[in-house]
Design a protein around this motif. Structure first.
Motif, PDB file in Angstrom:
ATOM      1  N   ARG A  82      -8.838  -0.168 -11.728  1.00  0.00           N
ATOM      2  CA  ARG A  82     -10.314  -0.752 -10.800  1.00  0.00           C
ATOM      3  C   ARG A  82     -10.428  -1.878 -11.446  1.00  0.00           C
ATOM      4  N   LEU A 115      -6.046   8.519   0.338  1.00  0.00           N
ATOM      5  CA  LEU A 115      -6.700   7.436  -0.745  1.00  0.00           C
ATOM      6  C   LEU A 115      -5.549   6.242  -1.044  1.00  0.00           C
ATOM      7  N   TRP A 148       1.100  -1.353  -0.169  1.00  0.00           N
ATOM      8  CA  TRP A 148       0.188   0.277   0.440  1.00  0.00           C
ATOM      9  C   TRP A 148       0.664   1.083  -0.180  1.00  0.00           C
ATOM     10  N   ARG A 184      -8.087   4.940 -12.933  1.00  0.00           N
ATOM     11  CA  ARG A 184      -8.333   5.150 -11.352  1.00  0.00           C
ATOM     12  C   ARG A 184      -9.853   3.825 -12.158  1.00  0.00           C
ATOM     13  N   PHE A 204      -3.448   3.050  -2.748  1.00  0.00           N
ATOM     14  CA  PHE A 204      -3.357   2.614  -3.443  1.00  0.00           C
ATOM     15  C   PHE A 204      -2.607   1.282  -3.489  1.00  0.00           C
ATOM     16  N   GLU A 214      -7.822   0.324  -4.191  1.00  0.00           N
ATOM     17  CA  GLU A 214      -8.152   1.374  -3.407  1.00  0.00           C
ATOM     18  C   GLU A 214      -8.443   0.861  -1.629  1.00  0.00           C
TER      19      GLU A 214
END
Length: 125
Positions: free
Chosen positions: A87, A103, A60, A83, A105, A94
């Motif tokens: 996803r 935020l 992360w 994004r 990722f 996320e």
């Protein structure tokens, strides 16, 4: 004419160095699996960022919209579209965490690998 290109007034070596700072590059092989250049650029940057992470963070990393723009040149709208594609393709996770919420990722390398393999070896019928 002396054959040399004319330099516009006010253009200095320092200005050129500012304009031509670090180039933004990405892995071209990600374009067909992500659906476009912007998503491939964002995924390339996320992969590059992930490679430098300490293993204990579990992959992360945190990036603000401004940081993505600074690193990639992508606008807010281009980032949001990229994004969403990442996803949907399962290439990027996320989550929002912290106070105030930020935020975070995480790249899903196994999904990227599977998609690259499938693209390299399409099923023939």
């Amino acid at each position: 004419m002396n054959g040399r290109p004319s330099i516009p007034p006010g253009l200095t070596a320092e200005l050129l160095l500012d304009v031509f700072d670090l180039p933004v590059s990405f892995h071209r092989c990600l374009v067909p699996i992500t659906g476009g250049v912007t998503a491939a650029l964002m995924l390339s940057q996320a992969i590059w960022t992930s490679e430098a992470l300490d293993p204990e963070v579990g992959g992360w990393f945190c990036r603000s919209q401004e940081e993505w723009t600074e690193e990639t040149g992508l606008s807010r709208w281009e980032q949001e579209t990229a994004r969403r594609a990442l996803r949907t393709g399962g290439f990027l996770e996320e989550r929002r965490a912290g106070m105030p919420a930020k935020l975070w990722f995480r790249v899903r390398p196994e999904a990227v690998g599977r998609a690259l393999q499938a693209h390299a070896n399409p099923v023939r019928r």
